[in-house]
Design a protein around this motif. Structure first.
Motif, PDB file in Angstrom:
ATOM      1  N   ARG A 151       5.947   3.561  10.491  1.00 38.85           N
ATOM      2  CA  ARG A 151       6.376   4.188   9.398  1.00 38.85           C
ATOM      3  C   ARG A 151       7.324   5.229   9.674  1.00 38.85           C
ATOM      4  O   ARG A 151       8.524   5.531   9.122  1.00 38.85           O
ATOM      5  N   ARG A 211      12.006  11.037  -8.724  1.00 33.13           N
ATOM      6  CA  ARG A 211      11.255  11.426  -7.390  1.00 33.13           C
ATOM      7  C   ARG A 211      12.421  11.276  -6.348  1.00 33.13           C
ATOM      8  O   ARG A 211      12.744  12.099  -5.227  1.00 33.13           O
ATOM      9  N   LYS A 262       9.080   8.428   4.292  1.00 34.98           N
ATOM     10  CA  LYS A 262       8.094   9.759   4.104  1.00 34.98           C
ATOM     11  C   LYS A 262       8.683  11.151   4.691  1.00 34.98           C
ATOM     12  O   LYS A 262       8.558  11.346   5.594  1.00 34.98           O
ATOM     13  N   TYR A 299       9.315  15.366  -1.392  1.00 36.14           N
ATOM     14  CA  TYR A 299       8.232  16.213  -2.218  1.00 36.14           C
ATOM     15  C   TYR A 299       8.734  17.609  -2.870  1.00 36.14           C
ATOM     16  O   TYR A 299       8.419  17.832  -3.777  1.00 36.14           O
ATOM     17  N   GLU A 350       6.582   5.187  -8.662  1.00 35.93           N
ATOM     18  CA  GLU A 350       5.579   5.859  -7.987  1.00 35.93           C
ATOM     19  C   GLU A 350       4.574   6.653  -8.926  1.00 35.93           C
ATOM     20  O   GLU A 350       5.198   6.812 -10.165  1.00 35.93           O
ATOM     21  N   ALA A 376       2.454  11.288  -5.615  1.00 38.18           N
ATOM     22  CA  ALA A 376       2.858  10.916  -4.337  1.00 38.18           C
ATOM     23  C   ALA A 376       1.822   9.921  -3.985  1.00 38.18           C
ATOM     24  O   ALA A 376       1.260   9.594  -2.859  1.00 38.18           O
ATOM     25  N   ALA A 377       1.714   8.721  -4.827  1.00 35.76           N
ATOM     26  CA  ALA A 377       0.896   7.798  -4.516  1.00 35.76           C
ATOM     27  C   ALA A 377       1.534   6.349  -5.018  1.00 35.76           C
ATOM     28  O   ALA A 377       2.386   6.443  -5.806  1.00 35.76           O
ATOM     29  N   ASN A 378       1.064   5.433  -4.527  1.00 42.04           N
ATOM     30  CA  ASN A 378       1.596   3.971  -5.147  1.00 42.04           C
ATOM     31  C   ASN A 378       0.688   3.789  -6.373  1.00 42.04           C
ATOM     32  O   ASN A 378      -0.388   4.006  -6.330  1.00 42.04           O
ATOM     33  N   LEU A 437       7.691   4.385  -1.592  1.00 44.18           N
ATOM     34  CA  LEU A 437       7.231   4.617  -0.170  1.00 44.18           C
ATOM     35  C   LEU A 437       6.272   3.430   0.170  1.00 44.18           C
ATOM     36  O   LEU A 437       5.285   3.269  -0.783  1.00 44.18           O
ATOM     37  N   SER A 478       3.040   2.144   0.967  1.00 46.52           N
ATOM     38  CA  SER A 478       1.751   2.936   1.141  1.00 46.52           C
ATOM     39  C   SER A 478       0.915   2.048   2.108  1.00 46.52           C
ATOM     40  O   SER A 478       0.765   0.578   1.915  1.00 46.52           O
ATOM     41  N   ILE A 479       0.463   2.401   3.057  1.00 46.08           N
ATOM     42  CA  ILE A 479      -0.553   1.853   3.967  1.00 46.08           C
ATOM     43  C   ILE A 479      -1.889   1.190   3.501  1.00 46.08           C
ATOM     44  O   ILE A 479      -2.400   0.350   3.510  1.00 46.08           O
ATOM     45  N   THR A 480      -2.413   2.284   2.463  1.00 41.49           N
ATOM     46  CA  THR A 480      -3.356   1.855   1.679  1.00 41.49           C
ATOM     47  C   THR A 480      -3.275   0.907   0.720  1.00 41.49           C
ATOM     48  O   THR A 480      -4.092  -0.206   0.623  1.00 41.49           O
ATOM     49  N   ASN A 481      -2.024   0.592   0.068  1.00 35.53           N
ATOM     50  CA  ASN A 481      -1.570  -0.179  -0.927  1.00 35.53           C
ATOM     51  C   ASN A 481      -1.803  -1.556  -0.097  1.00 35.53           C
ATOM     52  O   ASN A 481      -2.309  -2.640  -0.606  1.00 35.53           O
ATOM     53  N   CYS A 490      -2.667   4.624  -5.443  1.00 32.13           N
ATOM     54  CA  CYS A 490      -3.585   4.650  -3.920  1.00 32.13           C
ATOM     55  C   CYS A 490      -2.833   5.494  -2.839  1.00 32.13           C
ATOM     56  O   CYS A 490      -1.368   5.449  -2.949  1.00 32.13           O
ATOM     57  N   THR A 525      -3.559   7.661   1.051  1.00 37.78           N
ATOM     58  CA  THR A 525      -4.476   7.830   2.155  1.00 37.78           C
ATOM     59  C   THR A 525      -5.504   8.865   1.707  1.00 37.78           C
ATOM     60  O   THR A 525      -6.933   8.990   1.748  1.00 37.78           O
TER      61      THR A 525
HETATM   62  C1  LIG Z   1       2.126   9.148   1.695  1.00 42.12           C
HETATM   63  C2  LIG Z   1       2.812   8.404   0.472  1.00 42.12           C
HETATM   64  C3  LIG Z   1       2.067   7.386  -0.097  1.00 42.12           C
HETATM   65  C4  LIG Z   1       0.625   6.802   0.312  1.00 42.12           C
HETATM   66  O1  LIG Z   1       0.788   6.315   1.693  1.00 42.12           O
HETATM   67  P1  LIG Z   1      -0.482   5.838   2.576  1.00 42.12           P
HETATM   68  O2  LIG Z   1       0.137   5.413   3.703  1.00 42.12           O
HETATM   69  O3  LIG Z   1      -1.315   4.815   1.691  1.00 42.12           O
HETATM   70  O4  LIG Z   1      -1.042   7.275   2.708  1.00 42.12           O
HETATM   71  C5  LIG Z   1       2.577   7.033  -1.315  1.00 42.12           C
HETATM   72  N1  LIG Z   1       3.704   7.481  -1.760  1.00 42.12           N
HETATM   73  C6  LIG Z   1       4.393   8.604  -1.268  1.00 42.12           C
HETATM   74  C7  LIG Z   1       5.587   9.109  -1.811  1.00 42.12           C
HETATM   75  C8  LIG Z   1       3.842   9.133  -0.003  1.00 42.12           C
HETATM   76  O5  LIG Z   1       4.351   9.876   0.433  1.00 42.12           O
END
Ligand SMILES: *Cc1c(COP(=O)(O)O)cnc(C)c1O
Length: 339
Positions: free
Chosen positions: A80, A173, A183, A188, A219, A222-224, A242, A244-247, A280, A282
């Protein structure tokens, strides 16, 4: 050696011993270096400072139930970061160099990895910044890759909890064909005002609609975002989200737990039909949502009547955390054990 009260660390910055760096100059990345200094000697005209030529990552190392150190899906963060670099005209860092730097910085700061019982973890922050002194708007020729670590407390102090979110159409955003899928620090800065507004109103974060039509879910701070409808895990698809690896991990786990996964544009009205919802990433893995208040129209979408996280959110959360802390089998090969 100072002692750290692991149970009471938050999300500030706790100093650690070493950071790892690597310089890009004359068209190539150099060797990794170890630094003890937390400060950078940076030219005031460096392109990262003026034009936000900066990308970052966020991942964690965990002290497992067996005492071993586990890093979650670092190859995905490496890939990423390469995508983010391409997106803002920075040279890609080779995947192997990224992984080597992560392993190095974690080993060098091993004493800062919180004990298993604390529920805390070691946050790893890699970044790449443009360092060439420039006033004209163009990509830098020199870059610095830096990775530092800092211990962070458990996201949920009083146990897994659900909180309210705020929906407003007054903020975006990212732009429809902008940089939302990368990312990068710039995204931000553009989300700060919305985030502060949401906090002042007593909400955990802002819930964005798509920046083009304001019809679809985008979003969540800063999460999905994801929702649960019956036995289906639903998560929005949009060019400004973005990845998300968690998602992505939760989608894999949901399928593995026998759920159906839908990754598609989701109209805001569909919120009405969801049984559960969460953000969701990290930081929290899952941050369950009690309700989303649409403050433009004075409408509430309620997902939890007792204020508690729903059963599917709880199951997914426990499963993913279990893998990260070595309590559950790493069936998908997501874990790197640091020897
Ligand atoms: C980092 C981030 C996420 C979450 O991504 P992960 O890989 O799950 O930590 C979601 N949205 C945004 C805008 C981010 O910067």
């Amino acid at each position: 050696m100072e002692t750290i009260d692991w149970k009471n660390i938050g999300f500030g910055y706790i100093p650690t011993d070493h950071n790892v760096r690597c310089t890009f100059t004359n068209g190539a990345w150099g060797e990794l270096r170890t630094h003890d200094d937390a400060y950078l000697n940076l030219h005031m005209a460096a392109s990262c400072l003026h034009y936000a030529q900066e990308a970052f990552e966020g991942l964690k190392a965990f002290r497992g139930v067996d005492g071993k150190i586990r890093i979650f899906r670092m190859e995905e963060n490496a890939k990423r970061l390469q995508d983010s670099c391409k997106g803002i005209m920075m040279p890609e860092l080779p995947i192997d160099k990224f992984k080597e730097a992560i392993l190095k910085v974690v080993k060098l700061n091993e004493r800062f990895i919180p004990p298993y019982e604390s529920g805390a973890s070691l946050y790893i922050r890699p970044m790449i910044i443009g360092t060439t002194a420039l006033v004209g708007v163009k990509p830098a020729n020199e870059y610095e890759f830096i990775v530092f670590v800092t211990p962070v407390g458990p996201y949920f102090k009083g146990g897994f909890q659900a909180t309210p979110f705020m929906l407003s159409r007054k903020y975006d955003r990212a732009a429809p064909l902008g940089t939302g899928m990368y990312k990068i620090g710039g995204n931000y800065a553009s989300g700060m005002a919305a985030g502060v507004h949401a906090h002042e109103m007593g909400y955990s974060a802002i819930f964005y609609l798509d920046p083009k039509e304001k019809k679809y879910i985008d979003e969540c701070g800063a999460a999905n975002f994801f929702g649960i409808k019956g036995n289906t895990y639903l998560t929005p698809k949009s060019s400004s989200i973005l990845p998300s690896i968690t998602n992505r991990s939760l989608m894999t786990l949901a399928k593995d737990l026998g759920m159906t996964v839908e990754h598609r544009p989701i109209a805001v009205e569909e919120l009405e039909t969801l049984d559960e919802a969460g953000a969701c990433g990290t930081a929290a893995v899952i941050s369950p949502i009690t309700k989303i208040d649409d403050i433009d129209y004075g409408h509430s979408y309620v997902f939890s009547h007792d204020g508690k996280p729903g059963p599917k959110c709880t199951e997914l959360y426990n499963h993913l955390r279990g893998i990260q802390y070595g309590e559950k089998a790493d069936k998908f090969g997501w874990i790197t054990i640091v020897e």
